[in-house]
Design a protein around this motif. Structure first.
Motif, PDB file in Angstrom:
ATOM      1  N   UNK A   1       0.828  -1.202   0.000  1.00 32.76           N
ATOM      2  CA  UNK A   1       0.000   0.000   0.000  1.00 32.76           C
ATOM      3  C   UNK A   1       0.860   1.248   0.000  1.00 32.76           C
ATOM      4  N   UNK A   2       0.383   2.286  -0.649  1.00 30.45           N
ATOM      5  CA  UNK A   2       1.066   3.573  -0.620  1.00 30.45           C
ATOM      6  C   UNK A   2       0.820   4.246   0.729  1.00 30.45           C
ATOM      7  N   UNK A   3       1.602   5.279   0.987  1.00 37.62           N
ATOM      8  CA  UNK A   3       1.420   6.056   2.221  1.00 37.62           C
ATOM      9  C   UNK A   3      -0.007   6.597   2.313  1.00 37.62           C
ATOM     10  N   UNK A   4      -0.519   7.091   1.203  1.00 39.27           N
ATOM     11  CA  UNK A   4      -1.884   7.611   1.200  1.00 39.27           C
ATOM     12  C   UNK A   4      -2.896   6.543   1.574  1.00 39.27           C
ATOM     13  N   UNK A   5      -2.726   5.336   1.057  1.00 36.41           N
ATOM     14  CA  UNK A   5      -3.648   4.242   1.374  1.00 36.41           C
ATOM     15  C   UNK A   5      -3.529   3.821   2.836  1.00 36.41           C
ATOM     16  N   UNK A   6      -2.309   3.844   3.370  1.00 39.38           N
ATOM     17  CA  UNK A   6      -2.091   3.464   4.769  1.00 39.38           C
ATOM     18  C   UNK A   6      -2.822   4.425   5.706  1.00 39.38           C
ATOM     19  N   UNK A   7      -2.686   5.722   5.449  1.00 39.20           N
ATOM     20  CA  UNK A   7      -3.319   6.710   6.324  1.00 39.20           C
ATOM     21  C   UNK A   7      -4.832   6.765   6.093  1.00 39.20           C
ATOM     22  N   UNK A   8      -5.260   6.441   4.869  1.00 40.59           N
ATOM     23  CA  UNK A   8      -6.691   6.485   4.550  1.00 40.59           C
ATOM     24  C   UNK A   8      -7.486   5.399   5.272  1.00 40.59           C
ATOM     25  N   UNK A   9      -6.811   4.331   5.673  1.00 40.03           N
ATOM     26  CA  UNK A   9      -7.545   3.199   6.253  1.00 40.03           C
ATOM     27  C   UNK A   9      -8.362   3.580   7.486  1.00 40.03           C
ATOM     28  N   UNK A  10      -7.773   4.214   8.518  1.00 38.56           N
ATOM     29  CA  UNK A  10      -8.608   4.616   9.656  1.00 38.56           C
ATOM     30  C   UNK A  10      -9.596   5.717   9.310  1.00 38.56           C
ATOM     31  N   UNK A  11      -9.245   6.560   8.340  1.00 36.46           N
ATOM     32  CA  UNK A  11     -10.197   7.594   7.923  1.00 36.46           C
ATOM     33  C   UNK A  11     -11.465   6.959   7.359  1.00 36.46           C
ATOM     34  N   UNK A  12     -11.292   5.906   6.579  1.00 35.77           N
ATOM     35  CA  UNK A  12     -12.432   5.240   5.953  1.00 35.77           C
ATOM     36  C   UNK A  12     -13.202   4.372   6.958  1.00 35.77           C
ATOM     37  N   UNK A  13     -12.482   3.537   7.705  1.00 34.31           N
ATOM     38  CA  UNK A  13     -13.148   2.548   8.560  1.00 34.31           C
ATOM     39  C   UNK A  13     -13.654   3.129   9.877  1.00 34.31           C
ATOM     40  N   UNK A  14     -12.956   4.120  10.406  1.00 40.28           N
ATOM     41  CA  UNK A  14     -13.319   4.635  11.721  1.00 40.28           C
ATOM     42  C   UNK A  14     -14.061   5.969  11.662  1.00 40.28           C
TER      43      UNK A  14
ATOM     44  N   UNK B   1       1.538  17.622   9.394  1.00 38.97           N
ATOM     45  CA  UNK B   1       1.679  17.606  10.855  1.00 38.97           C
ATOM     46  C   UNK B   1       2.907  16.827  11.306  1.00 38.97           C
ATOM     47  N   UNK B   2       3.263  15.771  10.562  1.00 36.52           N
ATOM     48  CA  UNK B   2       4.433  14.964  10.928  1.00 36.52           C
ATOM     49  C   UNK B   2       5.640  15.291  10.055  1.00 36.52           C
ATOM     50  N   UNK B   3       5.576  16.426   9.370  1.00 36.47           N
ATOM     51  CA  UNK B   3       6.696  16.954   8.589  1.00 36.47           C
ATOM     52  C   UNK B   3       7.121  16.014   7.463  1.00 36.47           C
ATOM     53  N   UNK B   4       6.140  15.522   6.707  1.00 37.43           N
ATOM     54  CA  UNK B   4       6.411  14.748   5.501  1.00 37.43           C
ATOM     55  C   UNK B   4       5.849  15.514   4.306  1.00 37.43           C
ATOM     56  N   UNK B   5       6.510  15.444   3.144  1.00 37.87           N
ATOM     57  CA  UNK B   5       6.036  16.192   1.973  1.00 37.87           C
ATOM     58  C   UNK B   5       4.750  15.604   1.416  1.00 37.87           C
ATOM     59  N   UNK B   6       3.998  16.416   0.702  1.00 40.73           N
ATOM     60  CA  UNK B   6       2.724  15.975   0.131  1.00 40.73           C
ATOM     61  C   UNK B   6       2.906  14.823  -0.846  1.00 40.73           C
ATOM     62  N   UNK B   7       4.046  14.814  -1.574  1.00 41.43           N
ATOM     63  CA  UNK B   7       4.231  13.750  -2.553  1.00 41.43           C
ATOM     64  C   UNK B   7       4.549  12.395  -1.922  1.00 41.43           C
ATOM     65  N   UNK B   8       4.694  12.355  -0.590  1.00 39.88           N
ATOM     66  CA  UNK B   8       4.869  11.068   0.089  1.00 39.88           C
ATOM     67  C   UNK B   8       3.624  10.196  -0.034  1.00 39.88           C
ATOM     68  N   UNK B   9       2.483  10.807  -0.339  1.00 43.65           N
ATOM     69  CA  UNK B   9       1.231  10.049  -0.466  1.00 43.65           C
ATOM     70  C   UNK B   9       1.361   8.891  -1.447  1.00 43.65           C
ATOM     71  N   UNK B  10       2.110   9.105  -2.525  1.00 42.12           N
ATOM     72  CA  UNK B  10       2.196   8.086  -3.563  1.00 42.12           C
ATOM     73  C   UNK B  10       3.345   7.115  -3.394  1.00 42.12           C
ATOM     74  N   UNK B  11       4.127   7.251  -2.338  1.00 41.25           N
ATOM     75  CA  UNK B  11       5.278   6.373  -2.138  1.00 41.25           C
ATOM     76  C   UNK B  11       4.891   5.094  -1.411  1.00 41.25           C
ATOM     77  N   UNK B  12       5.665   4.039  -1.646  1.00 40.34           N
ATOM     78  CA  UNK B  12       5.520   2.781  -0.928  1.00 40.34           C
ATOM     79  C   UNK B  12       6.429   2.786   0.295  1.00 40.34           C
TER      80      UNK B  12
END
Length: 264
Positions: free
Chosen positions: A104-117, A135-146
């Motif tokens: 899963x990409x970073x975006x998918x990992x963070x999206x999981x609790x957003x969707x389920x909870x 908030x955790x000082x990561x760039x926006x393009x990290x969303x698409x990284x594995x």
């Protein structure tokens, strides 16, 4: 009323035939965490800290005693109660690599609790993911990284962002900043302090580093061989008095050990 509490919680890992024999990981542990409080749990490796974290997060059940959230035993929870509990209490593990799906990409990992909870998808979820990455000082393009495209420290910050996505009342941090360099440790502690101030978030900060506990926590618990052996508040002339607590405090190197050695 305590936000989260353990009452006489014990955990034995059975390893013999028909469940006979085994190792006692926790032995009648009782503790309370109040709303907005930050509690440090100190102890050496193998003392039972991570086992206690899993019990408090509802990932394992105690063999004796109970865990209570907002005055109710987890053993009485129904499906809706568990959903609310998963939103309220989040656990961040020490090893981020084993805590995420490598496909899963970073975006998918963070999206999981957003969707389920929280029931967020689409544009609403994307906006939340971007805010959490900032908030955790990561760039926006990290969303698409594995995960394998990130450093260990970056991946741990992804895990922290995922935990924050649920908007928890309590974060259990199991050595969650130990893989970060000093600059990022301070940055994460500042973030946790801001959440504590703005959202009244509580913390159980599991660590072996007394310096981090002194910087961030209100109260310190010391664990040894599955038992809590000391409790003290942080502040003033802070000192641990139990044999295990003194051993942990004595293990801290001075800021300039070489200079101190020469001065002696």
């Amino acid at each position: 009323m305590s936000l989260l509490a353990a009452r006489g919680a014990s955990r034995i890992y059975r390893n013999g035939p028909a469940g006979r024999g085994g190792a006692t990981a926790l032995d009648q542990v009782s503790l309370d965490i109040a709303p907005g409080e930050c509690v440090a749990l100190l102890g050496r490796s193998g003392c039972g800290k991570s086992t206690l974290a899993r019990l408090l997060a509802g990932l394992e059940r105690p063999d004796a005693g109970e865990v209570r959230f907002a005055g109710r035993s987890l053993s009485t929870f129904g499906r809706a109660d568990w959903r609310a509990f998963r939103c309220a209490v989040q656990l961040v593990f020490q090893d981020p690599v084993s805590a995420v799906n490598p496909r899963e990409t970073v975006g998918q990992i963070i999206a999981e609790p957003l969707r389920h909870l929280r029931g967020l998808t689409g544009v609403a979820a994307t906006g939340q993911i971007q805010a959490l990455l900032r908030a955790v000082d990561l760039p926006a393009d990290a969303m698409g990284r594995l995960p394998q495209q990130l450093s260990g420290g970056q991946l741990q910050r992804v895990c922290i962002a995922r935990a924050l996505a649920a908007q928890p009342q309590l974060l259990i941090l199991d050595e969650a900043v130990s893989n970060l360099d000093l600059h990022l440790q301070i940055q994460m502690l500042d973030l946790f302090a801001r959440l504590k101030r703005d959202r009244d978030v509580s913390y159980l900060f599991i660590t072996h580093d007394l310096r981090l506990a002194e910087r961030f926590c209100d109260r310190v618990l010391v664990m040894c061989d599955g038992r809590l052996v000391e409790e003290t508040r942080v502040g003033g002339a802070f000192a641990l008095t139990s044999p295990e607590g003194r051993a942990l405090q004595d293990a801290i190197l001075p800021a300039m050990p070489f200079r101190r050695a020469r001065a002696g």
